[in-house]
Design an enzyme around this catalytic site. Structure first.
Site, PDB file in Angstrom:
ATOM      1  N   CYS A 173      14.751 -46.459  -3.719  1.00 25.99           N
ATOM      2  CA  CYS A 173      15.894 -45.603  -4.057  1.00 25.99           C
ATOM      3  C   CYS A 173      17.221 -46.107  -3.491  1.00 25.99           C
ATOM      4  O   CYS A 173      18.272 -45.549  -3.813  1.00 25.99           O
ATOM      5  CB  CYS A 173      15.642 -44.193  -3.564  1.00 25.99           C
ATOM      6  SG  CYS A 173      13.961 -43.611  -3.867  1.00 25.99           S
ATOM      7  N   HIS A 314      22.869 -38.499  -1.039  1.00 26.05           N
ATOM      8  CA  HIS A 314      21.605 -38.905  -1.656  1.00 26.05           C
ATOM      9  C   HIS A 314      20.985 -37.678  -2.313  1.00 26.05           C
ATOM     10  O   HIS A 314      20.504 -37.755  -3.445  1.00 26.05           O
ATOM     11  CB  HIS A 314      20.679 -39.508  -0.606  1.00 26.05           C
ATOM     12  CG  HIS A 314      19.458 -40.150  -1.170  1.00 26.05           C
ATOM     13  ND1 HIS A 314      19.514 -41.202  -2.057  1.00 26.05           N
ATOM     14  CD2 HIS A 314      18.139 -39.870  -0.990  1.00 26.05           C
ATOM     15  CE1 HIS A 314      18.285 -41.552  -2.397  1.00 26.05           C
ATOM     16  NE2 HIS A 314      17.430 -40.751  -1.774  1.00 26.05           N
ATOM     17  N   GLU A 325      19.662 -35.284   5.772  1.00 26.06           N
ATOM     18  CA  GLU A 325      20.982 -35.808   5.428  1.00 26.06           C
ATOM     19  C   GLU A 325      22.082 -34.916   5.998  1.00 26.06           C
ATOM     20  O   GLU A 325      23.109 -35.408   6.482  1.00 26.06           O
ATOM     21  CB  GLU A 325      21.131 -35.938   3.914  1.00 26.06           C
ATOM     22  CG  GLU A 325      22.409 -36.627   3.480  1.00 26.06           C
ATOM     23  CD  GLU A 325      22.411 -37.044   2.020  1.00 26.06           C
ATOM     24  OE1 GLU A 325      23.285 -37.839   1.632  1.00 26.06           O
ATOM     25  OE2 GLU A 325      21.530 -36.580   1.262  1.00 26.06           O
ATOM     26  N   LYS A 346      22.305 -36.070  -8.415  1.00 23.24           N
ATOM     27  CA  LYS A 346      20.901 -35.920  -8.821  1.00 23.24           C
ATOM     28  C   LYS A 346      20.610 -34.523  -9.357  1.00 23.24           C
ATOM     29  O   LYS A 346      19.641 -34.328 -10.095  1.00 23.24           O
ATOM     30  CB  LYS A 346      19.977 -36.241  -7.646  1.00 23.24           C
ATOM     31  CG  LYS A 346      19.938 -37.714  -7.259  1.00 23.24           C
ATOM     32  CD  LYS A 346      18.973 -37.948  -6.122  1.00 23.24           C
ATOM     33  CE  LYS A 346      18.981 -39.400  -5.684  1.00 23.24           C
ATOM     34  NZ  LYS A 346      20.287 -39.818  -5.109  1.00 23.24           N
ATOM     35  N   HIS A 351      16.609 -38.265 -10.274  1.00 25.82           N
ATOM     36  CA  HIS A 351      16.636 -39.396  -9.338  1.00 25.82           C
ATOM     37  C   HIS A 351      16.421 -40.692 -10.105  1.00 25.82           C
ATOM     38  O   HIS A 351      15.315 -40.978 -10.569  1.00 25.82           O
ATOM     39  CB  HIS A 351      15.533 -39.196  -8.301  1.00 25.82           C
ATOM     40  CG  HIS A 351      15.671 -40.059  -7.093  1.00 25.82           C
ATOM     41  ND1 HIS A 351      16.340 -41.262  -7.096  1.00 25.82           N
ATOM     42  CD2 HIS A 351      15.216 -39.886  -5.814  1.00 25.82           C
ATOM     43  CE1 HIS A 351      16.298 -41.796  -5.905  1.00 25.82           C
ATOM     44  NE2 HIS A 351      15.622 -40.972  -5.098  1.00 25.82           N
ATOM     45  N   PHE A 410      12.364 -44.430   0.052  1.00 27.50           N
ATOM     46  CA  PHE A 410      11.000 -44.551   0.539  1.00 27.50           C
ATOM     47  C   PHE A 410      10.908 -45.832   1.375  1.00 27.50           C
ATOM     48  O   PHE A 410      11.492 -46.859   1.043  1.00 27.50           O
ATOM     49  CB  PHE A 410      10.024 -44.645  -0.630  1.00 27.50           C
ATOM     50  CG  PHE A 410       9.590 -43.310  -1.170  1.00 27.50           C
ATOM     51  CD1 PHE A 410      10.247 -42.143  -0.829  1.00 27.50           C
ATOM     52  CD2 PHE A 410       8.508 -43.225  -2.034  1.00 27.50           C
ATOM     53  CE1 PHE A 410       9.849 -40.915  -1.320  1.00 27.50           C
ATOM     54  CE2 PHE A 410       8.096 -41.997  -2.542  1.00 27.50           C
ATOM     55  CZ  PHE A 410       8.766 -40.837  -2.186  1.00 27.50           C
TER      56      PHE A 410
END
Length: 439
Positions: A173, A314, A325, A346, A351, A410
């Protein structure tokens, strides 16, 4: 590495996009500003029996129209097709590069490493079993090439005559953020004058949807109302929505861009990356390496934390990511965290995995050019523990000069970069017919 004593300034002179919000950069930005969702029923496979049946999908895209030359399409996967189309748009907006040295023009791309699809594995198994393991499952060279991560960057390089530095990364990502950041450094350190950079991905396959669903990462809510499914920072959030698409930008050394009278969209002023070293899939509750990446990106841009007006989060809509975050933002920005605007694209597109930071860059560019901050849609019931200004529901007009873009992935990898409004040193110069603005 160049021996340049002073870091060179890097600007953005072109952008292209193929996303669930639009098949070019202007329409993608328009959807972001309007708070319009691109999440819909999955059409890439029959998902009727799956626990998750929605995704942020590209619609109305024709690869033949977007990439006219057949030889350029020959070895492209679906996601790679999005990437090359976005690259063509970005190069077109940047204008003719004929006067520059092709060996100082490069490409940097983030994408998913090619792999065999599950259906292909099933076919292999069936053939081996039916023949008593006496035959070999054969593949054509074209099938092998389509899975090659270098296929799309090679096509981009040919189209743009980019013979300089080449970077291909696969950091999930954060892929496009790393690709953009490493391209930024190639120019900053004097190894290139122009870099085509960004990312693409298309994980809306039955294998990926099922895999993420079994992992518990995808939301199973609002299947009958797809546009309301992704809820970053909302107390009801329980997973992200998969998306697909591509965003590519042309980065250029500032003086080089001015010399050829290029339209400068914004400046890329700083970049940093880090690693959590925590868990593969979970975000650290204390903010982890995101704190370092954000802090160092701002520091490298020569800005103070209080100079940042907007953070493109994000913001996946998973319980852990949004909380982590938020904690990281508070740690880096202190009291200013309550003044800075924060929002998550998003919530509208899902995503885009390796292309996610590219979509965030579209939001950043639009905000500094038009003083409009895209919203976080579906934020209806705020989580009392997440108390920043996430621009819920509708876009907001606000003076935006400096934007931090976040990307966390990830594996625990983090990448952040800073976009700033470029001084209008050449706004009075008429653009050529080959150039256009974001809208």
């Amino acid at each position: 590495m160049s021996s340049t004593s002073d870091a060179r300034r890097v600007v953005i002179t072109g952008i292209g996009a193929v996303t669930p919000l639009g098949n070019d950069a202007p329409s993608t930005w328009a959807s972001l500003a309007a708070g319009r969702s691109g999440v819909r029923e999955i059409t890439t496979f029959d998902a009727s029996t799956f626990p998750v049946r929605i995704a942020g999908q590209v619609t109305g895209f024709g690869v033949e129209a977007a990439i006219p030359a057949r030889r350029h399409r020959r070895y492209l996967s679906r996601g790679a097709g999005y990437g090359v189309a976005a690259a063509i748009e970005a190069l077109r907006q940047a204008g003719p590069l004929d006067g520059s040295d092709p060996y100082r023009r490069g490409v940097s791309v983030g994408g998913t490493v090619g792999r065999v699809e599950l259906q292909e594995l099933a076919d292999m198994s069936w053939q081996l079993e039916s023949t008593g393991h006496t035959s070999i499952y054969r593949q054509s060279p074209a099938e092998v090439m389509t899975r090659d991560q270098n296929a799309a960057p090679a096509v981009m390089a040919e189209i743009g005559d980019l013979r300089g530095p080449f970077v291909a990364v696969s950091t999930a990502c954060a892929g496009s953020a790393h690709a953009i950041g490493e391209a930024f450094r190639q120019i900053e350190e004097g190894d290139a004058d122009i870099m085509l950079a960004g990312g693409y991905d298309a994980l809306t396959t039955w294998m990926d949807v099922l895999g993420f669903a079994l992992l518990g990462a995808l939301t199973v809510d609002d299947a009958d109302r797809p546009g309301r499914a992704c809820k970053p920072f909302d107390v009801r959030r329980n997973g992200f929505v998969l998306g697909e698409g591509a965003v590519m930008v042309v980065l250029e050394e500032r003086e080089h861009a001015l010399a050829r009278n290029a339209l400068i969209l914004a400046e890329l002023a700083g970049y940093a990356s880090s690693l959590n070293a925590y868990r593969i899939t979970d975000s650290p509750p204390d903010g982890g390496g995101a704190i370092s990446a954000m802090r160092e990106a701002v520091l490298s841009s020569a800005l103070a934390p209080e100079d940042v007006d907007y953070i493109v989060a994000h913001g996946t809509g998973t319980p852990g990511n949004d909380a982590s975050e938020t904690v990281a933002i508070k740690e880096v920005f202190g009291p200013h965290a309550y003044d800075v605007l924060v929002s998550s694209p998003k919530s509208m597109a899902g995503h885009l995995t390796s292309a996610a930071a590219g979509l965030n860059l579209v939001a950043a560019l639009g905000s500094v050019r038009y003083d409009v901050v895209p919203p976080t849609i579906n934020l209806v019931e705020p989580d009392p523990k997440l108390d920043l200004d996430y621009v819920p529901g509708e876009a907001r007009r606000s003076r935006i000069q400096n934007v931090l873009v976040n990307a966390f992935a990830f594996g625990g990898t983090n990448a952040c970069f800073v976009v700033t409004a470029h001084e209008p040193v050449h706004d009075d110069r008429p653009p050529t017919s080959a150039r256009s603005d974001l809208t």
